[in-house]
Design a protein around this motif. Sequence first.
Motif, PDB file in Angstrom:
ATOM      1  N   THR A  53       7.326   4.459  13.342  1.00 23.40           N
ATOM      2  CA  THR A  53       5.870   4.329  13.383  1.00 23.40           C
ATOM      3  C   THR A  53       5.400   4.292  14.828  1.00 23.40           C
ATOM      4  O   THR A  53       6.124   3.822  15.709  1.00 23.40           O
ATOM      5  N   THR A  69       4.054   0.690   8.957  1.00 24.16           N
ATOM      6  CA  THR A  69       5.273   0.295   8.255  1.00 24.16           C
ATOM      7  C   THR A  69       6.390   1.297   8.557  1.00 24.16           C
ATOM      8  O   THR A  69       7.567   0.967   8.464  1.00 24.16           O
ATOM      9  N   ASN A 106      -2.551   8.602   6.445  1.00 22.81           N
ATOM     10  CA  ASN A 106      -2.115   8.928   7.809  1.00 22.81           C
ATOM     11  C   ASN A 106      -3.151   9.797   8.509  1.00 22.81           C
ATOM     12  O   ASN A 106      -3.448   9.600   9.690  1.00 22.81           O
ATOM     13  N   THR A 158       0.830  -1.208   0.000  1.00 24.08           N
ATOM     14  CA  THR A 158       0.000   0.000   0.000  1.00 24.08           C
ATOM     15  C   THR A 158       0.861   1.253   0.000  1.00 24.08           C
ATOM     16  O   THR A 158       0.611   2.191  -0.752  1.00 24.08           O
ATOM     17  N   ASP A 159       1.908   1.296   0.832  1.00 27.41           N
ATOM     18  CA  ASP A 159       2.741   2.496   0.947  1.00 27.41           C
ATOM     19  C   ASP A 159       3.632   2.732  -0.275  1.00 27.41           C
ATOM     20  O   ASP A 159       4.065   3.850  -0.520  1.00 27.41           O
ATOM     21  N   TYR A 160       3.938   1.667  -1.024  1.00 26.93           N
ATOM     22  CA  TYR A 160       4.867   1.796  -2.154  1.00 26.93           C
ATOM     23  C   TYR A 160       4.210   1.686  -3.530  1.00 26.93           C
ATOM     24  O   TYR A 160       4.636   2.337  -4.469  1.00 26.93           O
ATOM     25  N   GLN A 191       0.649   8.348  -5.147  1.00 26.86           N
ATOM     26  CA  GLN A 191       1.141   7.589  -3.989  1.00 26.86           C
ATOM     27  C   GLN A 191       1.442   8.540  -2.832  1.00 26.86           C
ATOM     28  O   GLN A 191       1.122   8.262  -1.675  1.00 26.86           O
ATOM     29  N   ASN A 213      -0.443   8.457   0.804  1.00 24.28           N
ATOM     30  CA  ASN A 213       0.236   8.198   2.077  1.00 24.28           C
ATOM     31  C   ASN A 213      -0.072   9.286   3.106  1.00 24.28           C
ATOM     32  O   ASN A 213      -0.269   8.980   4.287  1.00 24.28           O
ATOM     33  N   GLY A 261       5.638   5.147   4.936  1.00 22.11           N
ATOM     34  CA  GLY A 261       4.761   6.049   4.173  1.00 22.11           C
ATOM     35  C   GLY A 261       5.349   7.441   4.001  1.00 22.11           C
ATOM     36  O   GLY A 261       5.416   7.966   2.893  1.00 22.11           O
TER      37      GLY A 261
END
Length: 243
Positions: free
Chosen positions: A181, A188, A134, A68-70, A126, A130, A191
């Motif tokens: 985090t 992760t 958050n 998801t983050d990348y 992306q 991110n 992000g």
Amino acid sequence: LRQRVIRAEKMEVVGHLAASISHEIRNPLTVSRGFMQLLAQSKDTSEKNKQYIQIAIEELDRAEAIITDYLTFAKPAPEREEKLNVKTEIERVIDVLRPLANMSSVEIQTTLVPFAIKGERQKFQQCLLNVMKNAIEAMPNGGTLYVNVSIEKDYVSIHIADTGVGMTKEQIERLGEPYFTTKGAKGTGLGMMVVYRIIETMNGIISVHSEVDKGTDVYIYLPSFYADQMDKAIIQNKRALII
Ligand code: ADP
Ligand code: MG
């Protein structure tokens, strides 16, 4: 010619199959997770083995979070820089995040203007994802996510604000540090690192303001597409003058 036609067809197949890399990786992860859960619920599974299965499920969830983050918007073809409409791109990301927002009763309020910037579409999306993810995750008991677009001199400004848990000064300083985090196994810590890197490659600026229990303001400034064109014209003129 025949060869070229076959190649073109193959490319198209790739395009259809792997519309998005994240989708292609997520599918097998989801299937594996499903079978793990079945095993965990089976009465034939020993307590010891249930513990192992639980660990395997957590690791699958971690892989999913990293994707998801990348790679949420990643596609197999290499990316090109192009003229992007910030309004369109923000709307696309909000569409993706709406289910997550609904789950936490987060309302989304936007004031979007179709300003143009230059960049790689997937990377820009992306980056927005991110930051907005958050913001939503900072409001587990509901709140409002604000997204406002405006223009400041030669920069397009994207203001993303939440009414969530906020951050301490120390936490703000550690933002973007790999693996930082506060979300335990669910986070992760990648992000914001991705966000900072993308904004840097786009020659942008990011500024974060936050207050514990009040919320967080993230300002992203990116060079306006037209300012960029104008700079180039000016530089070229100057060169002409020097020569
Ligand atoms: P992750 O979300 O996986 O934890 P990130 O790099 O996206 O990793 O964020 C790092 C940390 O920064 C988060 O764990 C959180 O503590 C803090 N953070 C980022 N954005 C916000 C926000 N909008 N509100 C509160 N805390 C935030
Ligand atoms: Mg995050």
